[in-house]
Design a protein around this motif. Structure first.
Motif, PDB file in Angstrom:
ATOM      1  N   ASP A   9      31.657 -15.249  17.937  1.00 21.52           N
ATOM      2  CA  ASP A   9      32.335 -15.155  16.650  1.00 21.52           C
ATOM      3  C   ASP A   9      32.510 -13.671  16.349  1.00 21.52           C
ATOM      4  O   ASP A   9      31.537 -12.990  16.019  1.00 21.52           O
ATOM      5  CB  ASP A   9      31.509 -15.821  15.551  1.00 21.52           C
ATOM      6  CG  ASP A   9      32.122 -15.646  14.164  1.00 21.52           C
ATOM      7  OD1 ASP A   9      33.240 -15.106  14.065  1.00 21.52           O
ATOM      8  OD2 ASP A   9      31.465 -16.038  13.174  1.00 21.52           O
ATOM      9  N   PRO A  10      33.726 -13.133  16.504  1.00 18.78           N
ATOM     10  CA  PRO A  10      33.897 -11.689  16.317  1.00 18.78           C
ATOM     11  C   PRO A  10      33.458 -11.199  14.943  1.00 18.78           C
ATOM     12  O   PRO A  10      33.001 -10.059  14.810  1.00 18.78           O
ATOM     13  CB  PRO A  10      35.394 -11.473  16.543  1.00 18.78           C
ATOM     14  CG  PRO A  10      36.025 -12.812  16.386  1.00 18.78           C
ATOM     15  CD  PRO A  10      34.997 -13.808  16.827  1.00 18.78           C
ATOM     16  N   PHE A  44      37.691  -2.570  18.787  1.00 18.13           N
ATOM     17  CA  PHE A  44      36.912  -3.227  17.739  1.00 18.13           C
ATOM     18  C   PHE A  44      37.262  -4.711  17.764  1.00 18.13           C
ATOM     19  O   PHE A  44      38.394  -5.086  17.472  1.00 18.13           O
ATOM     20  CB  PHE A  44      37.246  -2.648  16.357  1.00 18.13           C
ATOM     21  CG  PHE A  44      36.726  -1.268  16.109  1.00 18.13           C
ATOM     22  CD1 PHE A  44      35.500  -1.076  15.491  1.00 18.13           C
ATOM     23  CD2 PHE A  44      37.469  -0.156  16.500  1.00 18.13           C
ATOM     24  CE1 PHE A  44      35.012   0.204  15.264  1.00 18.13           C
ATOM     25  CE2 PHE A  44      36.993   1.127  16.273  1.00 18.13           C
ATOM     26  CZ  PHE A  44      35.758   1.304  15.650  1.00 18.13           C
ATOM     27  N   ASP A  45      36.301  -5.548  18.123  1.00 12.99           N
ATOM     28  CA  ASP A  45      36.539  -6.984  18.032  1.00 12.99           C
ATOM     29  C   ASP A  45      36.670  -7.401  16.573  1.00 12.99           C
ATOM     30  O   ASP A  45      37.377  -8.362  16.244  1.00 12.99           O
ATOM     31  CB  ASP A  45      35.389  -7.765  18.671  1.00 12.99           C
ATOM     32  CG  ASP A  45      35.338  -7.589  20.174  1.00 12.99           C
ATOM     33  OD1 ASP A  45      35.468  -6.444  20.635  1.00 12.99           O
ATOM     34  OD2 ASP A  45      35.152  -8.587  20.894  1.00 12.99           O
ATOM     35  N   HIS A  46      35.972  -6.664  15.723  1.00 17.99           N
ATOM     36  CA  HIS A  46      35.988  -6.916  14.277  1.00 17.99           C
ATOM     37  C   HIS A  46      35.459  -5.670  13.593  1.00 17.99           C
ATOM     38  O   HIS A  46      34.630  -4.946  14.146  1.00 17.99           O
ATOM     39  CB  HIS A  46      35.100  -8.121  13.936  1.00 17.99           C
ATOM     40  CG  HIS A  46      34.946  -8.350  12.456  1.00 17.99           C
ATOM     41  ND1 HIS A  46      35.961  -8.866  11.678  1.00 17.99           N
ATOM     42  CD2 HIS A  46      33.904  -8.108  11.608  1.00 17.99           C
ATOM     43  CE1 HIS A  46      35.553  -8.952  10.430  1.00 17.99           C
ATOM     44  NE2 HIS A  46      34.316  -8.491  10.354  1.00 17.99           N
ATOM     45  N   PRO A  70      26.301 -13.136  22.254  1.00 20.14           N
ATOM     46  CA  PRO A  70      27.110 -14.279  21.805  1.00 20.14           C
ATOM     47  C   PRO A  70      27.688 -15.105  22.950  1.00 20.14           C
ATOM     48  O   PRO A  70      28.264 -16.164  22.721  1.00 20.14           O
ATOM     49  CB  PRO A  70      28.220 -13.625  20.996  1.00 20.14           C
ATOM     50  CG  PRO A  70      28.383 -12.280  21.604  1.00 20.14           C
ATOM     51  CD  PRO A  70      26.995 -11.861  22.007  1.00 20.14           C
ATOM     52  N   PHE A  71      27.529 -14.632  24.193  1.00 22.33           N
ATOM     53  CA  PHE A  71      28.004 -15.381  25.352  1.00 22.33           C
ATOM     54  C   PHE A  71      26.865 -16.035  26.122  1.00 22.33           C
ATOM     55  O   PHE A  71      27.083 -16.581  27.207  1.00 22.33           O
ATOM     56  CB  PHE A  71      28.816 -14.464  26.280  1.00 22.33           C
ATOM     57  CG  PHE A  71      30.061 -13.929  25.649  1.00 22.33           C
ATOM     58  CD1 PHE A  71      31.172 -14.736  25.475  1.00 22.33           C
ATOM     59  CD2 PHE A  71      30.127 -12.610  25.216  1.00 22.33           C
ATOM     60  CE1 PHE A  71      32.340 -14.238  24.886  1.00 22.33           C
ATOM     61  CE2 PHE A  71      31.280 -12.104  24.634  1.00 22.33           C
ATOM     62  CZ  PHE A  71      32.385 -12.920  24.461  1.00 22.33           C
ATOM     63  N   GLU A  81      28.360  -6.653  14.402  1.00 23.10           N
ATOM     64  CA  GLU A  81      28.181  -5.499  13.508  1.00 23.10           C
ATOM     65  C   GLU A  81      28.631  -4.251  14.252  1.00 23.10           C
ATOM     66  O   GLU A  81      27.824  -3.513  14.824  1.00 23.10           O
ATOM     67  CB  GLU A  81      26.721  -5.393  13.078  1.00 23.10           C
ATOM     68  CG  GLU A  81      26.228  -6.579  12.251  1.00 23.10           C
ATOM     69  CD  GLU A  81      24.789  -6.415  11.810  1.00 23.10           C
ATOM     70  OE1 GLU A  81      24.505  -5.438  11.081  1.00 23.10           O
ATOM     71  OE2 GLU A  81      23.955  -7.248  12.207  1.00 23.10           O
ATOM     72  N   LEU A  82      29.932  -4.018  14.249  1.00 23.90           N
ATOM     73  CA  LEU A  82      30.508  -2.870  14.922  1.00 23.90           C
ATOM     74  C   LEU A  82      30.755  -1.738  13.931  1.00 23.90           C
ATOM     75  O   LEU A  82      30.959  -1.976  12.741  1.00 23.90           O
ATOM     76  CB  LEU A  82      31.806  -3.265  15.622  1.00 23.90           C
ATOM     77  CG  LEU A  82      31.681  -4.356  16.687  1.00 23.90           C
ATOM     78  CD1 LEU A  82      33.052  -4.648  17.314  1.00 23.90           C
ATOM     79  CD2 LEU A  82      30.674  -3.976  17.755  1.00 23.90           C
TER      80      LEU A  82
END
Length: 280
Positions: A213-214, A246-248, A205-206, A218-219
């Motif tokens: 976009d957190p 956890f970013d999300h 994503p970078f 898929e964490l």
């Protein structure tokens, strides 16, 4: 090798921090006694009170002391001097203060990378006067550019004062295509903390033209994703802190933290310090 101290990056539970006392109580009930603030400037007095009330501490923390300004809410916001960040960290009892991100455009040329390394070396000298260590936390873009076959990140590390610590985010390094156990072997004793996530290794994503976009990540609970965290942890021989992040997460974040902490204790052979599960 001393077993690293287990910690939780507070960004993981940012949506629950309105009630600091209740949230710190829940963290303590999971047998975790350390947290990592994602901004030491965010309600430090209240945070310190809540930590002490539940037997917690913040041995590591984040603050952007290597930049003069950051982008926030679509505009550039000036930052206080590094000295202010160091004083705030020391007041909170932080042992190592990590800069969480230096903007991607500052990793494109050797001279830009060298300038950031020099700034961090100067910060290490200044912070030492307060008994504080400093370091850097990576994303993936530090590995996008190479100079004579060496990634910008490893070139950066080669220029750092020996007092500077690294907090390696293993998920972002893997997302950038790094063989993380091999990278840890090369970095060796420079790595003093790990940012640990697990999940699907999807598109970076970078990457140029991409967008972080957190909610798109898929964490999952540790050991259920694609990272191979057991191999990574086996290669991290000098880490002092294992920081769950956890970013999300789609689901009960505290359950995911609990499962991940259990995984970490099994892999590290770490005893539970305060496991009550009384989180009502």
């Amino acid at each position: 090798m001393t077993t690293p101290r287990l910690s939780i990056q507070l960004y993981s539970i940012r949506d629950q921090l309105d009630d600091l006392d209740a949230t710190m109580k829940r963290i303590a009930a999971l047998g975790i006694d350390a947290v990592e603030p994602f901004s030491i400037f965010d309600r430090p007095l209240e945070l310190g009170i809540a930590l002490r009330a539940h037997g917690l501490s913040a041995p590591t923390g984040h603050a952007p002391f290597l930049s003069d300004e950051i982008e926030f809410g679509g505009r550039m916001v000036p930052l206080p001097p590094a000295s202010i960040a160091f004083q705030a960290a020391a007041a909170l009892g932080v042992e190592i203060l990590f800069d969480p991100m230096v903007a991607p455009h500052r990793w494109r040329t050797p001279s830009d990378v060298a300038s950031t390394a020099e700034r961090l070396n100067v910060a290490a000298e200044e912070a030492a006067q307060l008994g504080l260590r400093v370091g850097y936390h990576n994303h993936s873009f530090e590995f996008h550019n190479f100079f004579d076959g060496v990634s910008a990140y490893e070139y950066f590390v080669s220029l750092l004062d020996e007092r500077v610590a690294l907090e390696l985010d293993v998920f972002w390094a893997a997302t950038a295509g790094q063989d993380v156990p091999a990278l840890l072997g090369r970095l060796d004793t420079r790595v003093r903390a790990l940012h640990l996530k697990d999940g699907v290794l999807a598109a970076d994503p970078f990457a140029p033209a991409a967008s972080y976009d957190p909610t798109a990540l898929e964490l999952c609970s540790f050991g259920q994703g694609e990272l191979g965290l057991d191999r990574i942890l086996g290669a991290a021989t000098s880490s002092e802190f294992d920081v769950i992040e956890f970013d999300h997460f789609d689901g009960d974040i505290f359950e995911a933290i609990d499962q991940s902490a259990t995984f970490m204790r099994e892999v590290r052979g770490q005893a539970v310090t305060n496991l009550t599960h009384d989180i009502a």
